[in-house]
Design a protein around this motif. Structure first.
Motif, PDB file in Angstrom:
ATOM      1  N   LYS A  33       0.823  -1.223   0.000  1.00  0.00           N
ATOM      2  CA  LYS A  33       0.000   0.000   0.000  1.00  0.00           C
ATOM      3  C   LYS A  33       0.854   1.268   0.000  1.00  0.00           C
ATOM      4  CE  LYS A  33      -3.765  -2.393   2.409  1.00  0.00           C
ATOM      5  NZ  LYS A  33      -4.369  -2.799   1.138  1.00  0.00           N
ATOM      6  N   THR A  34       1.887   1.252  -0.832  1.00  0.00           N
ATOM      7  CA  THR A  34       2.745   2.418  -1.040  1.00  0.00           C
ATOM      8  C   THR A  34       2.340   3.089  -2.345  1.00  0.00           C
ATOM      9  OG1 THR A  34       4.531   1.144  -0.020  1.00  0.00           O
ATOM     10  CG2 THR A  34       5.136   3.210  -1.103  1.00  0.00           C
ATOM     11  N   ARG A  35       2.173   4.377  -2.300  1.00  0.00           N
ATOM     12  CA  ARG A  35       1.716   5.081  -3.506  1.00  0.00           C
ATOM     13  C   ARG A  35       2.840   5.152  -4.550  1.00  0.00           C
ATOM     14  NH1 ARG A  35      -1.031  10.754  -2.554  1.00  0.00           N
ATOM     15  NH2 ARG A  35      -2.629   9.330  -1.692  1.00  0.00           N
ATOM     16  N   VAL A  36       2.512   4.760  -5.780  1.00  0.00           N
ATOM     17  CA  VAL A  36       3.446   4.861  -6.902  1.00  0.00           C
ATOM     18  C   VAL A  36       2.945   5.963  -7.824  1.00  0.00           C
ATOM     19  CG1 VAL A  36       4.543   3.674  -8.831  1.00  0.00           C
ATOM     20  CG2 VAL A  36       3.998   2.401  -6.748  1.00  0.00           C
ATOM     21  N   GLU A  37       3.695   7.053  -7.904  1.00  0.00           N
ATOM     22  CA  GLU A  37       3.247   8.229  -8.661  1.00  0.00           C
ATOM     23  C   GLU A  37       3.482   8.076 -10.165  1.00  0.00           C
ATOM     24  OE1 GLU A  37       5.012  11.707  -6.962  1.00  0.00           O
ATOM     25  OE2 GLU A  37       4.553  11.057  -4.915  1.00  0.00           O
ATOM     26  N   LYS A  38       4.620   7.429 -10.537  1.00  0.00           N
ATOM     27  CA  LYS A  38       4.948   7.295 -11.954  1.00  0.00           C
ATOM     28  C   LYS A  38       5.529   5.909 -12.243  1.00  0.00           C
ATOM     29  CE  LYS A  38       5.940  12.071 -13.386  1.00  0.00           C
ATOM     30  NZ  LYS A  38       6.958  12.928 -14.042  1.00  0.00           N
ATOM     31  N   PHE A  39       5.254   5.412 -13.438  1.00  0.00           N
ATOM     32  CA  PHE A  39       5.868   4.171 -13.943  1.00  0.00           C
ATOM     33  C   PHE A  39       6.282   4.489 -15.378  1.00  0.00           C
ATOM     34  CE2 PHE A  39       6.525   0.204 -15.842  1.00  0.00           C
ATOM     35  CZ  PHE A  39       6.496  -0.820 -14.907  1.00  0.00           C
ATOM     36  N   TYR A  40       7.601   4.611 -15.600  1.00  0.00           N
ATOM     37  CA  TYR A  40       8.084   5.068 -16.907  1.00  0.00           C
ATOM     38  C   TYR A  40       9.105   4.138 -17.545  1.00  0.00           C
ATOM     39  CZ  TYR A  40       5.977   9.589 -17.902  1.00  0.00           C
ATOM     40  OH  TYR A  40       5.096  10.582 -18.276  1.00  0.00           O
ATOM     41  N   LEU A  41       8.900   3.930 -18.851  1.00  0.00           N
ATOM     42  CA  LEU A  41       9.921   3.334 -19.706  1.00  0.00           C
ATOM     43  C   LEU A  41      10.711   4.488 -20.287  1.00  0.00           C
ATOM     44  CD1 LEU A  41      11.258   1.063 -21.398  1.00  0.00           C
ATOM     45  CD2 LEU A  41       9.427   1.394 -23.077  1.00  0.00           C
ATOM     46  N   PHE A  42      12.021   4.519 -20.053  1.00  0.00           N
ATOM     47  CA  PHE A  42      12.906   5.620 -20.424  1.00  0.00           C
ATOM     48  C   PHE A  42      12.612   6.841 -19.525  1.00  0.00           C
ATOM     49  CE2 PHE A  42      12.558   3.689 -24.922  1.00  0.00           C
ATOM     50  CZ  PHE A  42      13.429   2.684 -24.577  1.00  0.00           C
ATOM     51  N   PHE A  43      13.497   7.816 -19.567  1.00  0.00           N
ATOM     52  CA  PHE A  43      13.364   8.986 -18.703  1.00  0.00           C
ATOM     53  C   PHE A  43      12.628  10.118 -19.409  1.00  0.00           C
ATOM     54  CE2 PHE A  43      17.212   6.867 -16.910  1.00  0.00           C
ATOM     55  CZ  PHE A  43      16.673   6.590 -15.662  1.00  0.00           C
ATOM     56  N   ASP A  44      11.852  10.849 -18.631  1.00  0.00           N
ATOM     57  CA  ASP A  44      10.949  11.870 -19.194  1.00  0.00           C
ATOM     58  C   ASP A  44      11.335  13.279 -18.758  1.00  0.00           C
ATOM     59  OD1 ASP A  44      10.278  11.183 -16.554  1.00  0.00           O
ATOM     60  OD2 ASP A  44       8.269  11.995 -16.788  1.00  0.00           O
ATOM     61  N   TYR A  45      12.612  13.598 -18.757  1.00  0.00           N
ATOM     62  CA  TYR A  45      13.047  14.925 -18.332  1.00  0.00           C
ATOM     63  C   TYR A  45      12.360  15.996 -19.189  1.00  0.00           C
ATOM     64  CZ  TYR A  45      16.112  18.863 -17.268  1.00  0.00           C
ATOM     65  OH  TYR A  45      16.593  20.083 -16.881  1.00  0.00           O
ATOM     66  N   LYS A  46      11.640  16.890 -18.530  1.00  0.00           N
ATOM     67  CA  LYS A  46      10.898  18.009 -19.139  1.00  0.00           C
ATOM     68  C   LYS A  46       9.621  17.573 -19.855  1.00  0.00           C
ATOM     69  CE  LYS A  46      13.771  21.291 -17.901  1.00  0.00           C
ATOM     70  NZ  LYS A  46      13.380  22.278 -16.874  1.00  0.00           N
ATOM     71  N   PHE A  47       9.686  16.469 -20.610  1.00  0.00           N
ATOM     72  CA  PHE A  47       8.460  16.029 -21.294  1.00  0.00           C
ATOM     73  C   PHE A  47       8.535  14.531 -21.597  1.00  0.00           C
ATOM     74  CE2 PHE A  47      11.298  16.879 -24.806  1.00  0.00           C
ATOM     75  CZ  PHE A  47      10.983  15.899 -25.744  1.00  0.00           C
ATOM     76  N   SER A  48       7.377  13.951 -21.927  1.00  0.00           N
ATOM     77  CA  SER A  48       7.307  12.523 -22.248  1.00  0.00           C
ATOM     78  C   SER A  48       6.683  12.331 -23.622  1.00  0.00           C
ATOM     79  CB  SER A  48       6.489  11.775 -21.190  1.00  0.00           C
ATOM     80  OG  SER A  48       5.213  12.347 -21.045  1.00  0.00           O
ATOM     81  N   LYS A  52      -0.281   8.439 -19.521  1.00  0.00           N
ATOM     82  CA  LYS A  52      -1.689   8.280 -19.167  1.00  0.00           C
ATOM     83  C   LYS A  52      -1.783   7.948 -17.688  1.00  0.00           C
ATOM     84  CE  LYS A  52      -5.945   5.834 -20.423  1.00  0.00           C
ATOM     85  NZ  LYS A  52      -6.711   7.079 -20.672  1.00  0.00           N
ATOM     86  N   LYS A  53      -2.676   8.631 -16.984  1.00  0.00           N
ATOM     87  CA  LYS A  53      -2.832   8.422 -15.548  1.00  0.00           C
ATOM     88  C   LYS A  53      -3.950   7.429 -15.287  1.00  0.00           C
ATOM     89  CE  LYS A  53      -2.343  11.021 -11.297  1.00  0.00           C
ATOM     90  NZ  LYS A  53      -2.098  12.349 -10.720  1.00  0.00           N
ATOM     91  N   ILE A  54      -3.620   6.371 -14.540  1.00  0.00           N
ATOM     92  CA  ILE A  54      -4.595   5.338 -14.193  1.00  0.00           C
ATOM     93  C   ILE A  54      -4.471   5.029 -12.706  1.00  0.00           C
ATOM     94  CG2 ILE A  54      -5.403   2.984 -14.645  1.00  0.00           C
ATOM     95  CD1 ILE A  54      -4.017   3.144 -17.367  1.00  0.00           C
ATOM     96  N   GLY A  60       3.944   6.056 -18.543  1.00  0.00           N
ATOM     97  CA  GLY A  60       4.394   6.782 -19.723  1.00  0.00           C
ATOM     98  C   GLY A  60       5.686   6.250 -20.322  1.00  0.00           C
ATOM     99  N   ILE A  61       6.042   6.847 -21.464  1.00  0.00           N
ATOM    100  CA  ILE A  61       7.298   6.551 -22.160  1.00  0.00           C
ATOM    101  C   ILE A  61       8.068   7.856 -22.299  1.00  0.00           C
ATOM    102  CG2 ILE A  61       8.365   5.681 -24.273  1.00  0.00           C
ATOM    103  CD1 ILE A  61       5.853   4.018 -24.753  1.00  0.00           C
TER     104      ILE A  61
END
Length: 448
Positions: A33-48, A52-54, A60-61
């Motif tokens: 029950k730990t909140r996960v804010e982001k799950f990303y393939l590759f890094f999204d510095y400044k933009f992705s 999609k938020k679920i 995101g990618i």
């Protein structure tokens, strides 16, 4: 086209490994029950590229293909979100969880990498089985193809028996065994000889010119592969795929034997006995000033050599139950071998650091034609490699977080958030330096 195929396999393999590694963190985080804010393939510095938020998590990618990450609330990680850490701890945050839960969350990605590598090897053996050239079947010994083999004490015709006292099962594993080993045992003219492997062997191996080939290989028959542009024997009657079996009546079985006879020929005119479509032909040829006839020998696969009767391959099929222990053993051996190589990288005397490679080196190990068998074999190796690398006690890696958590569990004292922040920055700088060094090595190799 070849580059596109290599790149496609590399990107697919890397993406699969990153997603599953991060999933290894994501699942236990959710279970606790730990909140996960982001799950990303590759890094999204400044933009992705895509997001999609679920259910409270942004999937995101990113656009920087240097890895991937999950952003867990209340944890100092790649995002360096210090603002959140200045707020009071919340029950859903990573820092509020018991140390044992945090340890499981941090080890999750590493565990997935190891399991994935082992599972791939098991399924590969079940699907394709195993085909290899047993070292014992190389009865006439090796071909020492360049000066490195000679410098470390090898000669053409030597039978390599063992490295560090361990018998060699597959001929293809010899180079890897030499990389990890300290001494080797050979049989030469009926005599058993032990030789030390130079401490800088890896440095010498890496320093070989590009395209120079392996430092040793099996002995090949002399099958005409191509004529050089300056060959004086293009009209001699020789044809591609002719098998040279004798020179001036003296039988030859291997290319190295033929090469030596030609180089020591007292005359510039010799007669080659060649086999062509089951016919034996006598063809006169002329030697140039260097004692060569201006042709190359045909590169042959182990399957080709078996068809010609030179070597006998071992082929093993596995049921699923048989593949499980065999694949597990293969995964374990890969893990042990990589750890040995890593130790040598951190020993300056070996010069192994010169062999560190970046994205170009990793991408280049994929074949230029699409092969699922090769793809999964490389992916299994990379998965185990990724697991080992992430286990290193560097703060920005999972291993660094594991060390701090274990320290807390043993001493009962939790490192301060400010300490963890500085440690993360230090670890990130170390990783970037290693990344730059490895990729700079790739560039140097390209221009060498």
């Amino acid at each position: 086209m070849e580059i596109f195929i290599k790149a496609s396999q590399f990107i697919l393999s890397l993406s699969l490994l990153i997603v599953l590694h991060e999933l290894g963190h994501f699942i236990p985080a959710k279970l606790f029950k730990t909140r996960v804010e982001k799950f990303y393939l590759f890094f999204d510095y400044k933009f992705s590229i895509l997001k999609k938020k679920i259910g409270g998590t942004e999937y995101g990618i990113g656009w920087i293909p240097l890895g991937g990450y999950v952003k867990i609330s209340g944890m100092i990680d790649e995002s360096m979100d210090t603002e959140q850490m200045n707020q009071p701890a919340q029950p859903w945050e990573f820092r509020s969880k018991p140390a044992w839960q945090r340890l499981i969350i941090m080890l999750g990605g590493i565990v997935v990498n190891f399991i994935l590598g082992f599972v791939i090897y098991i399924l590969m053996l079940f699907t394709w089985g195993e085909s290899y050239l047993p070292n014992n079947n190389v009865t006439d010994g090796i071909w020492a193809t360049d000066s490195l083999a000679l410098e470390i004490g090898l000669k053409t015709g030597d039978k390599i028996i063992a490295v560090d006292g361990n018998d060699i099962r597959s001929f293809s594993s010899i180079t890897g065994e030499f990389i990890n080993g300290n001494e080797f045992t050979i049989e030469r003219d009926g005599e058993i000889i032990q030789q030390e492997i130079p401490v800088d062997f890896i440095s010498q191996l890496v320093g070989k010119e590009k395209g120079a080939g392996p430092f040793l290989t099996v002995r090949y028959p002399y099958i005409i592969g191509a004529f050089s542009e300056t060959s004086i024997n293009k009209e001699s009657g020789l044809k591609i795929k002719d098998l040279v079996v004798a020179i001036n009546g003296q039988p030859v079985k291997y290319f190295d034997e033929a090469k030596e006879l030609l180089a020591n020929s007292p005359t510039k005119a010799v007669v080659l006995s060649v086999k062509r479509n089951e016919q034996l032909l006598e063809i006169p040829v002329q030697l140039d000033a260097e004692g060569m006839i201006g042709v190359s020998f045909a590169p042959l696969s182990y399957d080709d050599l078996q068809k010609l009767g030179y070597y006998e391959l071992e082929t093993i099929s596995y049921t699923l139950l048989e593949a499980i222990p065999a694949g597990t053993k293969k995964g374990y051996n890969t893990l042990v071998s990589y750890v040995k190589q890593l130790k040598k990288v951190f020993n300056p005397e070996t010069g192994a650091y010169k062999g560190l490679g970046g994205f170009i080196s990793i991408g280049s190990i994929f074949p230029s034609t699409w092969s699922w068998q090769a793809f999964w074999s490389i992916t299994a190796f990379l998965s185990i490699m990724l697991g080992v690398m992430n286990l290193l006690p560097i703060p920005a890696l999972d291993g660094g977080h594991v060390v701090f958590t274990l320290y807390e569990m043993i001493t009962g004292k939790k490192p301060s958030d400010k300490f963890l922040e500085y440690a993360q920055i230090t670890g990130f700088v170390i990783l970037m330096a290693l990344l730059l060094f490895a990729n700079a090595n790739d560039v140097v190799k390209l221009f060498r």
